[in-house]
Design an enzyme around this catalytic site. Structure first.
Site, mmCIF file in Angstrom:
data_model
loop_
_atom_site.group_PDB
_atom_site.id
_atom_site.type_symbol
_atom_site.label_atom_id
_atom_site.label_comp_id
_atom_site.label_asym_id
_atom_site.label_seq_id
_atom_site.Cartn_x
_atom_site.Cartn_y
_atom_site.Cartn_z
ATOM 1 N NE ARG A 1 57.139 -83.485 47.035
ATOM 2 C CZ ARG A 1 56.738 -84.746 47.157
ATOM 3 N NH1 ARG A 1 57.107 -85.644 46.282
ATOM 4 N NH2 ARG A 1 55.963 -85.116 48.155
ATOM 5 C CD GLU B 1 45.073 -91.607 56.712
ATOM 6 O OE1 GLU B 1 43.843 -91.659 56.619
ATOM 7 O OE2 GLU B 1 45.787 -90.915 55.957
#
Length: 174
Positions: free
Chosen positions: A59, A96
């Site tokens: 994006r 993460e």
């Protein structure tokens, strides 16, 4: 910027339970919001010394490419591994839950080039930090890291503390 924020869709529990996904595709399809977004970003950078605009897959390509066109600058894609055909620099980084990497053509940035790096959303900051590192590895200088959306609860700005950061809107505590 409230009008921009209103066009960003929130999708609960995507891609997993507990995540509130901020989907900019609804902003992109809204001609007024898209123009307002690009205009706000371009206004910030039109008087700055920038040689090229880099965008992070995927994006970030949309916003950075459009900004580069309006600013009269070149565009550099920063991509996932294996997507660029010529020789690349690569930076691995931790997520993460695992790791990832990004790549950029070795000839994309000239030494000393002033590079604006753009992505759609600042979450934990890992991808953007890697993008900054790859630009610096190529000899470029990061002018700023620009985003449409900041999720301050995820503390991405802390990971980017060595770089200037600009965002248009924030979604806190949701």
């Amino acid at each position: 910027m409230e009008s921009i924020k209103k066009t960003i869709r929130t999708i609960p529990h995507f891609p997993k339970k507990g995540i509130m996904f901020r989907d900019i595709t609804t902003l992109l399809k809204d001609a007024v919001a898209l123009r307002e977004t690009i205009d706000a970003l371009v206004k910030r950078y039109q008087e700055r010394s920038i040689d090229v605009v880099a965008g992070i897959e995927s994006r970030g390509f949309i916003i950075a490419g459009t900004m580069a066109y309006v600013l009269g600058k070149g565009f550099i894609p920063i991509r996932k591994p294996g997507k660029l055909p010529a020789e690349t620099y690569r930076v691995d980084y931790e997520l993460e839950y695992g790791s990832d990497a990004i790549e950029m053509h070795k000839d994309a940035v000239t030494r000393g080039a002033q590079v604006l790096i753009v992505d759609d959303l600042l979450a934990t900051g890992g991808t953007m930090k890697a993008a900054c590192e790859i630009v610096e590895k190529a000899g470029g200088e990061v002018v700023e890291c620009a985003f449409i959306v900041d999720l301050p609860d995820l503390k991405g700005r802390e990971k980017l503390k060595d770089y200037p950061v600009f965002t248009l809107v924030e979604f806190e505590g949701e």
